[in-house]
Design a protein around this motif. Structure first.
Motif, short mmCIF file in Angstrom:
data_model
loop_
_atom_site.label_atom_id
_atom_site.label_comp_id
_atom_site.label_asym_id
_atom_site.label_seq_id
_atom_site.Cartn_x
_atom_site.Cartn_y
_atom_site.Cartn_z
N LEU A 126 34.66 9.30 -17.19
CA LEU A 126 35.66 10.11 -17.83
C LEU A 126 35.32 11.96 -18.18
CD1 LEU A 126 35.85 7.69 -20.53
CD2 LEU A 126 37.80 8.51 -19.48
N LYS A 127 34.35 12.08 -17.99
CA LYS A 127 33.87 14.18 -18.29
C LYS A 127 34.39 14.32 -17.03
CE LYS A 127 30.42 13.93 -21.57
NZ LYS A 127 28.70 13.98 -21.88
N ALA A 128 33.18 13.56 -15.63
CA ALA A 128 34.36 13.72 -14.71
C ALA A 128 36.11 14.75 -14.26
CB ALA A 128 33.56 13.81 -13.20
N GLU A 129 36.80 13.51 -15.15
CA GLU A 129 38.15 13.44 -14.51
C GLU A 129 38.64 14.55 -15.68
OE1 GLU A 129 41.01 9.84 -13.89
OE2 GLU A 129 40.35 9.85 -16.13
N GLU A 130 38.54 14.60 -16.42
CA GLU A 130 38.49 15.67 -17.31
C GLU A 130 38.07 17.41 -16.72
OE1 GLU A 130 38.78 17.06 -22.04
OE2 GLU A 130 36.95 16.21 -21.02
N CYS A 131 37.86 17.80 -16.67
CA CYS A 131 36.80 18.74 -16.09
C CYS A 131 37.64 19.00 -14.78
CB CYS A 131 35.43 19.06 -15.37
SG CYS A 131 34.80 17.89 -14.11
N LEU A 132 38.60 18.01 -14.04
CA LEU A 132 38.62 18.62 -12.92
C LEU A 132 40.60 18.91 -13.06
CD1 LEU A 132 37.39 15.25 -10.50
CD2 LEU A 132 37.28 17.87 -9.53
N GLN A 133 40.48 18.44 -14.59
CA GLN A 133 42.05 18.44 -14.78
C GLN A 133 42.23 19.54 -15.26
OE1 GLN A 133 43.59 15.57 -17.70
NE2 GLN A 133 45.00 16.33 -18.74
N GLU B 259 42.49 22.45 -13.29
CA GLU B 259 43.40 22.92 -12.15
C GLU B 259 45.06 23.76 -13.39
OE1 GLU B 259 45.90 19.33 -11.11
OE2 GLU B 259 43.99 17.70 -10.13
N GLU B 260 44.61 23.60 -14.10
CA GLU B 260 45.38 24.17 -15.36
C GLU B 260 44.90 25.42 -15.85
OE1 GLU B 260 44.65 22.00 -18.52
OE2 GLU B 260 45.93 20.24 -18.07
N ARG B 261 43.67 25.56 -15.38
CA ARG B 261 42.74 26.56 -15.07
C ARG B 261 43.82 27.89 -13.67
NH1 ARG B 261 38.20 25.25 -16.33
NH2 ARG B 261 38.39 25.27 -18.60
N VAL B 262 43.65 26.46 -12.93
CA VAL B 262 44.68 27.58 -12.30
C VAL B 262 45.98 28.25 -12.29
CG1 VAL B 262 45.80 26.91 -9.28
CG2 VAL B 262 43.16 26.18 -9.93
N ASP B 263 47.08 27.01 -12.75
CA ASP B 263 48.06 26.96 -13.08
C ASP B 263 48.33 28.37 -13.99
OD1 ASP B 263 48.41 25.38 -11.58
OD2 ASP B 263 48.77 23.16 -13.58
N ASN B 264 47.10 28.17 -15.53
CA ASN B 264 47.17 29.39 -16.15
C ASN B 264 46.95 31.04 -15.55
OD1 ASN B 264 48.07 27.46 -18.42
ND2 ASN B 264 45.64 26.66 -18.65
N ARG C 138 39.63 4.45 -11.70
CA ARG C 138 39.24 5.61 -12.47
C ARG C 138 38.31 6.10 -11.11
NH1 ARG C 138 38.52 5.49 -17.38
NH2 ARG C 138 39.89 6.49 -17.87
N MET C 139 37.37 5.39 -11.00
CA MET C 139 36.55 5.39 -9.96
C MET C 139 37.17 5.20 -8.77
SD MET C 139 33.72 3.00 -9.20
CE MET C 139 32.02 3.15 -10.63
N TYR C 140 38.01 5.17 -8.12
CA TYR C 140 38.99 4.85 -7.54
C TYR C 140 39.51 5.85 -7.49
CZ TYR C 140 42.18 4.19 -3.81
OH TYR C 140 43.31 3.42 -2.65
N ARG C 141 40.59 6.73 -7.93
CA ARG C 141 41.17 7.91 -8.63
C ARG C 141 40.06 8.59 -8.03
NH1 ARG C 141 43.53 5.89 -12.90
NH2 ARG C 141 41.99 7.21 -14.54
N LEU C 142 39.07 8.80 -8.62
CA LEU C 142 38.21 9.95 -8.57
C LEU C 142 37.20 9.96 -6.67
CD1 LEU C 142 35.73 9.29 -11.69
CD2 LEU C 142 37.52 11.70 -11.20
N PHE C 143 37.07 9.00 -6.65
CA PHE C 143 36.24 9.29 -5.32
C PHE C 143 36.45 8.88 -4.32
CE2 PHE C 143 32.94 7.67 -7.82
CZ PHE C 143 31.76 9.16 -7.94
N SER C 144 38.23 8.93 -4.05
CA SER C 144 39.10 8.64 -3.56
C SER C 144 39.30 10.65 -2.49
CB SER C 144 39.94 8.41 -3.49
OG SER C 144 41.17 8.90 -4.36
N ARG C 145 39.01 11.76 -3.54
CA ARG C 145 38.75 13.06 -3.75
C ARG C 145 38.07 13.27 -2.53
NH1 ARG C 145 41.35 15.12 -8.43
NH2 ARG C 145 40.96 16.48 -7.99
N ILE C 146 36.82 12.62 -2.04
CA ILE C 146 35.96 13.18 -1.26
C ILE C 146 35.72 12.43 0.06
CG2 ILE C 146 35.30 14.01 -3.82
CD1 ILE C 146 32.89 11.65 -3.33
#
Length: 229
Positions: free
Chosen positions: A107-114, A117-122, A170-178
């Motif tokens: 949950l923390k990993a997913e939140e920090c990645l999100q 991304e918002e940081r780049v947009d802002n 969530r595990m699948y979503r996160l680790f499919s990124r690497i």
């Protein structure tokens, strides 16, 4: 600009002003400006509210002084940002892996990645996005994947056993990124299927054996009653 500059093939006044600013002002303040921006970004990562528009205006200067090139932004700001980001999430991930269960960590990993991304947009430049996320993914996901999946009471095997579909998604979503991040999960799933399959086979075999013993006992009782009659 319309007459003298064109006739003598000189730089437009806007470019001359920008060159003067770059050489006489920007060169002196860029380090302090970068340091201030990075401190604000870390404060935002820690949950503080900051002036995002001010940050965007400052970072636009790093881009403008490149006069069409991203060299100054990348060399004078982005490289340090990426290093600082890696260091920040290295510290955070080391804390999370010791303190949190696998679902809590994810949950923390997913939140920090999100949030990155918002940081780049802002306020960051769009070209920073992929590089920034790679830093976070490397420290938060790649470094601790095996430790996370093998957590005794909350890792991948436990999630499969308890049918935690939301956490597994969530595990699948996160680790499919690497790169090859899903391979260890696939191995865990294979072991789970084999283990559950063997349990089912054993249960069926035991049931069949119990039925044979019951049927054999029934025949003996029938034979015994016939003998005594």
């Amino acid at each position: 600009d319309r007459y003298y500059v064109l006739r003598h093939s000189l730089h437009p006044l806007k470019d001359v002003g920008l060159l003067c600013f770059r050489d006489q002002v920007y060169a002196d303040v860029k380090r302090n400006a970068r340091s201030a921006v990075l401190k604000l970004i870390e404060r935002e990562r820690e949950g503080e509210l900051i002036d995002k528009m001010m940050l965007k205006n400052i970072l636009d200067i790093f881009i403008e002084v490149g006069m069409g090139s991203m060299d100054h932004y990348e060399r004078d700001f982005e490289e340090v940002l990426l290093n600082e980001t890696g260091s920040y999430y290295k510290r955070k991930a080391a804390e999370w892996i010791n303190e949190d269960s696998c679902p809590e960590y994810m949950l923390k990993a997913e939140e920090c990645l999100q949030l990155e991304e918002e940081r780049v947009d802002n306020y960051l430049h769009t070209s920073t996005k992929a590089k920034l996320l790679r830093q976070v993914e490397g420290e938060v996901l790649s470094t601790y994947e095996q430790d996370l999946l093998q957590k005794e009471h909350s890792g991948c095997a436990a999630l499969l056993r308890d049918d935690k579909t939301e956490d597994l998604a969530r595990m699948y979503r996160l680790f499919s990124r690497i790169t090859r991040g899903l391979d260890p999960i696939a191995d865990c799933f294979k072991e789970h299927v084999e283990s559950e399959g063997m349990k089912l086979v054993k249960e069926v075999a035991e049931a069949v054996e119990a039925k044979k013993e019951k049927d054999a006992g029934g025949r003996l009782r029938v034979q015994g009653s016939g003998f005594f009659s």
